[in-house]
Motif scaffolding. Structure first.
Motif, PDB file in Angstrom:
ATOM      1  N   GLU A   1      55.566   7.031  94.325  1.00 35.85           N
ATOM      2  CA  GLU A   1      56.709   7.883  94.017  1.00 35.85           C
ATOM      3  C   GLU A   1      58.030   7.121  94.006  1.00 35.85           C
ATOM      4  OE1 GLU A   1      56.639  11.116  96.760  1.00 35.85           O
ATOM      5  OE2 GLU A   1      54.732  11.921  96.026  1.00 35.85           O
TER       6      GLU A   1
ATOM      7  N   HIS B   1      54.549   9.676  87.384  1.00 36.10           N
ATOM      8  CA  HIS B   1      55.981   9.520  87.638  1.00 36.10           C
ATOM      9  C   HIS B   1      56.535   8.491  86.653  1.00 36.10           C
ATOM     10  CE1 HIS B   1      55.098  11.472  91.522  1.00 36.10           C
ATOM     11  NE2 HIS B   1      54.053  10.655  91.548  1.00 36.10           N
TER      12      HIS B   1
ATOM     13  N   SER C   1      54.067  15.179  87.148  1.00 36.06           N
ATOM     14  CA  SER C   1      53.114  15.933  87.960  1.00 36.06           C
ATOM     15  C   SER C   1      53.062  15.245  89.315  1.00 36.06           C
ATOM     16  CB  SER C   1      51.728  15.951  87.306  1.00 36.06           C
ATOM     17  OG  SER C   1      51.122  14.675  87.382  1.00 36.06           O
ATOM     18  N   GLN C   2      52.181  15.712  90.163  1.00 40.52           N
ATOM     19  CA  GLN C   2      52.052  15.106  91.478  1.00 40.52           C
ATOM     20  C   GLN C   2      51.621  13.647  91.385  1.00 40.52           C
ATOM     21  OE1 GLN C   2      49.471  17.264  94.090  1.00 40.52           O
ATOM     22  NE2 GLN C   2      49.610  15.773  95.748  1.00 40.52           N
ATOM     23  N   ASP C   3      50.956  13.275  90.286  1.00 36.57           N
ATOM     24  CA  ASP C   3      50.382  11.936  90.177  1.00 36.57           C
ATOM     25  C   ASP C   3      50.925  11.131  89.006  1.00 36.57           C
ATOM     26  OD1 ASP C   3      48.674  12.374  92.376  1.00 36.57           O
ATOM     27  OD2 ASP C   3      47.233  13.411  91.091  1.00 36.57           O
TER      28      ASP C   3
ATOM     29  N   ASP D   1      59.181  13.373  87.833  1.00 39.46           N
ATOM     30  CA  ASP D   1      57.818  13.601  88.305  1.00 39.46           C
ATOM     31  C   ASP D   1      57.129  14.561  87.337  1.00 39.46           C
ATOM     32  OD1 ASP D   1      58.542  12.084  90.565  1.00 39.46           O
ATOM     33  OD2 ASP D   1      59.260  13.868  91.606  1.00 39.46           O
TER      34      ASP D   1
END
Length: 821
Positions: A54, A539, A535-537, A533
C-alpha cells in the motif's frame, strides 16, 4: 528454568554438512516483518508501519531469514537479488551504492561529495558508503526505496535509500546462533541474546558476528593470498519503556575489518596515443618484465607494494518515541566514527613505479533528527521533521614513486635516469567539514475513499569547507628538494636548461598543490504523489519530484593548468545536481495473495550531473569531480512473486535502465584517445589508438552511456520443500540466479573498458523444523568468470586492470533460535 531449548546440532547434521550451523524458522522469528499466511509485509518506509503493497513507493524488502538463506550478509552480496541496486567497491573506502544508476559518481571516492543514496541503520544516516560495508548481524529487515526520499528522511537522498532495521530488544528471553563454514577456509559465526532486565520496562539485546576466509587471489611475489575476509561486528541495545506511550533505545556498535585486499591487476591492453616506446608492451620489455599470467582468471598477481584495507566503524545512538495519541514524536541523536588505514599498489604491476599509495582517513559525524508523525488511519496523515548533520574528515596521505617510475612515466633523457623520480614523495594533508540542516514534511490526504494526495517539501542548507595541501619532496643521491605550492614557481625560475626540464618533470608527476575550497547553498525541493486504491489488492501511483543533490568540493587533487605549473582552481567545486524525477507504478496481488506483481516506470533528468573524471594524469591519481551539463536516466522495473502453496514459491525481478549523457561536450577522453601530443593551431586529433598521435583536449560524449549501469538486470529464484512427518519438519531446495548485461567501467565510454554480461547461480539444500535450520550452499555454482571493475593504469600506458568477482564457493550453514523462560 529452561522450559524450551533448541539443541544446537546433532551428530548426524554435522556429518551431513561437515560444517555445522544453527537457525530459526523465518516465519516464526520475524512475524512482525511478514505474515506468510497472506504474504503481507510491514514496512516503515514512510516513517509509520504500513503494508508494503500500500506504500506508493517502488521498494523491496529483504527479511533477516532471507538474508541468511541467500548468504547476503553485506550490501555487496545483497545487490545480486536487487536488479535496481548497483554496488561498486575497489576497497572498502572506495565503495558506492547506486540505485537506478544514480547516487555516487563511478570511480574512486572523493570525500567532498554527497551520496545520492542514503544508508540508514535504525534511522541513523551513515555519512560514507565505505562505513556501510560491515557484515549484517541480527537484522530484522532491509528496505530498499527507489527514487528521491528527501521529504521523508533526515539526510537528502536524490536516488533512494537503504534502510536497515535491526532486531529490537525482546521482553521474551531468547538466544540465536548461526555457524557457517566452506571452502577457502571460510568460517562465520553469529550470535545474539535478548531478554528483560526489569520485567516489561527494561530489556537488552547483544549481538556479535565474526567472519574469516582465505583469499581468492595468489600473490606469487609475497606468497600471500589476497582478497581475504576478516571482520568482527558487535552491537548492543537497551530498550527502556517507562510507560506504554514512551520508549527509549540506546544502541552502540563496533565493527572491525582487516582483509588483505584489495587488488586489481592485468586484464587486457588498450592502444593509446602515446609513442609505442612508451606504451605497456615496450616499457615492460625494457625492464624484462612479464606478469605471472595474462589470464586474470588464473587469479595470480605479483604486486610488490604493501597492501592493507583495515577499517573500524563505531557508533552510539539514542532513539526516543513519545506517543501523544494523535501523533508520535521521535528523536534520534547519533554519533558515528570511521577509521580507514589503507595501503595500495597503484601501479597494479610488479615493478616499483608507485611504491606507496595510501590515504589514511578518520571521520566523525554527529546527527540529530526530530520528527512528528501522525498516528492511525485518518483522512489526513503527516510527517514533519527537522534534521542536523555535522561531519569532519581528516586525511593524511602519501604517494611515493619508485626506481621504475622515470622510465615508465617520462620521456626524453630523464626517462633513462631512475633518480629523477626515485623517492619522489607527495605528502598530502586533507581536511573536510560538512554541515547540513533541513526541515521537511509530507502529507497524505485522502479526500475520498481510495484517493491519496501526498505532497512533500524540503528546505535544505549545506555548508562545506575543505583544505588540501600537497608538499612534494625528493631525497636521493642526485636530487634533494622540498616544493610547496607557494615556492614552486621560484624554484622553477631558479633553474635553467636540463635542470629546469627535470624539475618540471618531477612536479608534473606529483604536483605541489594548496587550495581551500568552500561551498554553501540553500535549496528547496519537493514532491507530490497521487495514488489510488483500485481495490484492496490493486494500488496505482504517480510521482513527480524536484530534488537537489548538494554541491561538492574536490579533495583528491586538481588537474594542472595547461600553461603553467599551477593547478586549475576553477575545478575546486562542483555545482549541485538538479533532478526532475517522474514515476508511475502499479502494485497488485491476486489469486488470494498467491501472486504479487509490482510495476514501475521512471524518468529522471539531471542537470549538472556530478561525475568523476580522469584525465589520465599521474598527479591526480584519484580523478576529480566535474559537472556534466545534462544526463537522462529512464527505465522500468518489475517485482513478481508466485506462492501457489506452502510447498513452493518463485520470484522474478527485473530492471531496464537506459542511462545516457544528454550533453557533455568537454568530457575527458577515453584511454584510446589519450597520451598523445596536444593539438596546435589547426591540427586535428588522430584516430583512436594512433601511437604518437595527437590527442584531443576533450571529448564530446553526448549520447553515450553512463558508467556502471547495465541496461538489463534480472534476478530470479525460488524454493521447494517436502514435509517429513506431521510435526513441521521439511527438506527444501532453493535456487537464486542473477544476470547483468554489459556495462561501461570508465567515466568516458571506452571500447576497451566494458565489462561483459554475466550471470550468477546459487543453490542450497537443507532441513528445517521449528526453530532449527541447516543447509548446504553453493554460490557462483558454475564458476562464472566476471569482473566487478576495470580501471586504467595512470600515465596512458594502455594497461587495463581488473578486479575479478568471487569464484565458486561452497559450504554449510545453520541457525538455531533458543527460547528461554
Amino acid at each position: 528454568m529452561i522450559s524450551r531449548t533448541v539443541l544446537l546440532a546433532s551428530a548426524a547434521g554435522i556429518a551431513l554438512l561437515a560444517s555445522p550451523a544453527f537457525a530459526e524458522d523465518s516465519a516464526a522469528a520475524d512475524a512482525a516483518t511478514a505474515s506468510s499466511a497472506n504474504n503481507e509485509i510491514i514496512v516503515t518506509a514512510q516513517r509509520r508501519e504500513e503494508k508494503a503493497q500500500e506504500v506508493p513507493i517502488a521498494l523491496s524488502v529483504i527479511g533477516g531469514p532471507e538474508i541468511d538463506s541467500k548468504g547476503a550478509f553485506n550490501i555487496n552480496r545483497l545487490q545480486q537479488s536487487q536488479p535496481s541496486v548497483q554496488f561498486y567497491s575497489s576497497n572498502p573506502r572506495n565503495s558506492a551504492i547506486n540505485i537506478r544508476g544514480l547516487g555516487a559518481p563511478f570511480g574512486l571516492t572523493n570525500d567532498g561529495i554527497e551520496q545520492g543514496v542514503g544508508f540508514y541503520i535504525d534511522g541513523v544516516y551513515v555519512g560514507r558508503a565505505g562505513a556501510s560495508t560491515f557484515d549484517f548481524v541480527d537484522i530484522q529487515r532491509v528496505e530498499i526505496l527507489r527514487g528521491p526520499q528527501g521529504t521523508l528522511y533526515g539526510k537528502n537522498t536524490t536516488a533512494g535509500a537503504v534502510n536497515v532495521t535491526t532486531r529490537a530488544p525482546s521482553f521474551e528471553p531468547e538466544g540465536r546462533v548461526e555457524l557457517s563454514s566452506g571452502n577457502y577456509s571460510f568460517m562465520q559465526a553469529k550470535a545474539s541474546v535478548s531478554g528483560p532486565i526489569v520485567a516489561d520496562t527494561l530489556a537488552a539485546r547483544l549481538s556479535a558476528s565474526y567472519s574469516k576466509r582465505d583469499g581468492t587471489i595468489d600473490n606469487v611475489r609475497t606468497g600471500e593470498d589476497l582478497h581475504r575476509m576478516n571482520s568482527f561486528s558487535t552491537r548492543g541495545q537497551l530498550l527502556w519503556k517507562p510507560s506504554s506511550s514512551l520508549d527509549f533505545t540506546l544502541a552502540g556498535d563496533y565493527n572491525w575489518q582487516n582483509p588483505l585486499c584489495c587488488v586489481q591487476y592485468y586484464a587486457r591492453l588498450a592502444p593509446t596515443q602515446r609513442p609505442l616506446a612508451r606504451q605497456y608492451t615496450a616499457l615492460a620489455g625494457a625492464f624484462g618484465y612479464t606478469p605471472p599470467t595474462k589470464d586474470p582468471f588464473d587469479r595470480v598477481t605479483d604486486l610488490d607494494a604493501d597492501l592493507n584495507a583495515r577499517q573500524t566503524m563505531a557508533g552510539v545512538s539514542l532513539t526516543g518515541n513519545w506517543d501523544l495519541g494523535p501523533a508520535t514524536i521521535t528523536s534520534i541523536s547519533a554519533w558515528r566514527n570511521w577509521d580507514w588505514s589503507p595501503a595500495n599498489d597503484r601501479d597494479f604491476i610488479g615493478l616499483p613505479i608507485t611504491t606507496v599509495s595510501a590515504n589514511p582517513s578518520h571521520q566523525t559525524q554527529w546527527s540529530q533528527e526530530l520528527r512528528l508523525t501522525s498516528n492511525g488511519k485518518t483522512r489526513l496523515q503527516y510527517t514533519l521533521g527537522a534534521y542536523y548533520f555535522h561531519q569532519k574528515i581528516n586525511t593524511n596521505g602519501v604517494q611515493v614513486q619508485g626506481s621504475a617510475a622515470s622510465r615508465w612515466l617520462l620521456s626524453g633523457t630523464d626517462a633513462s635516469n631512475p633518480n629523477v623520480l626515485n623517492g619522489l614523495t607527495s605528502t598530502n594533508t586533507i581536511r573536510f567539514s560538512n554541515d547540513s540542516f533541513a526541515v521537511f514534511g509530507k502529507l497524505n490526504w485522502e479526500p475520498v475513499n481510495g484517493l491519496h494526495i501526498q505532497p512533500g517539501v524540503r528546505v535544505n542548507y549545506d555548508k562545506k569547507s575543505g583544505y588540501y595541501d600537497a608538499v612534494v619532496s625528493i631525497a636521493n643521491s642526485q636530487y634533494n628538494f622540498t616544493a610547496t605550492a607557494a615556492n614552486v614557481q621560484a624554484m622553477l625560475d631558479s633553474k635553467t636548461g636540463t635542470a629546469k626540464t627535470t624539475f618540471q618533470n618531477q612536479i608534473n608527476t606529483l604536483a605541489p598543490q594548496h587550495y581551500e575550497p568552500h561551498f554553501d547553498d540553500w535549496n528547496v525541493s519537493g514532491d507530490i504523489t497521487l495514488s489510488y486504491d483500485f481495490s484492496q489488492d490493486i494500488h496505482g501511483y504517480a510521482t513527480y519530484a524536484k530534488s537537489f543533490k548538494s554541491g561538492g568540493i574536490n579533495l583528491s587533487g586538481l588537474p594542472l593548468n595547461s600553461t603553467s605549473t599551477g593547478v586549475d582552481l576553477t575545478t575546486q567545486t562542483v555545482k549541485p545536481e538538479n533532478v526532475n524525477h517522474f514515476e508511475v507504478g502499479l502494485k497488485t496481488q491476486f489469486l488470494d495473495h498467491k501472486v504479487t506483481l509490482n510495476l514501475a516506470g521512471f524518468w529522471d533528468e539531471i542537470k549538472d550531473y556530478q561525475t568523476t573524471v580522469n584525465a589520465n594524469a599521474v598527479n591526480v591519481i584519484r580523478g576529480y569531480l566535474a559537472n556534466a551539463p545534462k544526463v537522462r536516466v529512464r527505465g522500468f522495473e518489475f517485482d513478481s512473486a508466485f506462492r501457489p502453496s506452502d510447498r513452493f514459491n518463485v520470484y522474478v525481478n527485473g530492471a531496464f535502465t537506459d542511462a545516457k549523457f544528454v550533453k557533455f561536450t568537454n568530457a575527458p577522453c577515453p584511454p584510446e584517445l589519450a597520451g598523445g601530443t596536444a593539438p596546435t593551431g589547426t591540427q586535428v586529433a588522430s584516430p583512436a589508438g594512433t601511437a604518437g598521435g595527437i590527442s584531443p583536449v576533450s571529448c564530446n560524449i553526448s549520447g553515450q552511456v553512463l558508467p556502471g549501469i547495465s541496461k538489463w538486470s534480472v534476478s530470479w529464484g525460488g524454493e521447494y520443500n517436502v514435509p517429513l512427518g506431521g510435526d513441521g519438519a521439511e527438506v527444501y531446495f532453493g535456487y537464486d540466479g542473477s544476470y547483468r548485461s554489459r556495462f561501461s567501467s570508465n567515466p568516458s565510454p571506452s571500447a576497451y573498458m566494458y565489462i561483459d554480461s554475466y550471470s550468477l547461480h546459487n543453490f542450497r539444500l537443507g532441513f528445517r523444523r521449528d526453530h532449527f535450520n541447516i543447509f548446504g550452499w553453493v554460490r557462483n555454482a558454475f564458476n562464472e568468470k566476471y569482473f566487478e571493475l576495470l580501471s586504467t593504469q595512470s600515465g596512458s600506458s594502455g594497461l587495463i586492470v581488473g578486479q575479478p568477482g568471487d569464484p565458486r564457493t561452497w559450504g554449510g550453514h545453520g541457525q538455531a533460535r533458543l527460547l528461554i523462560v
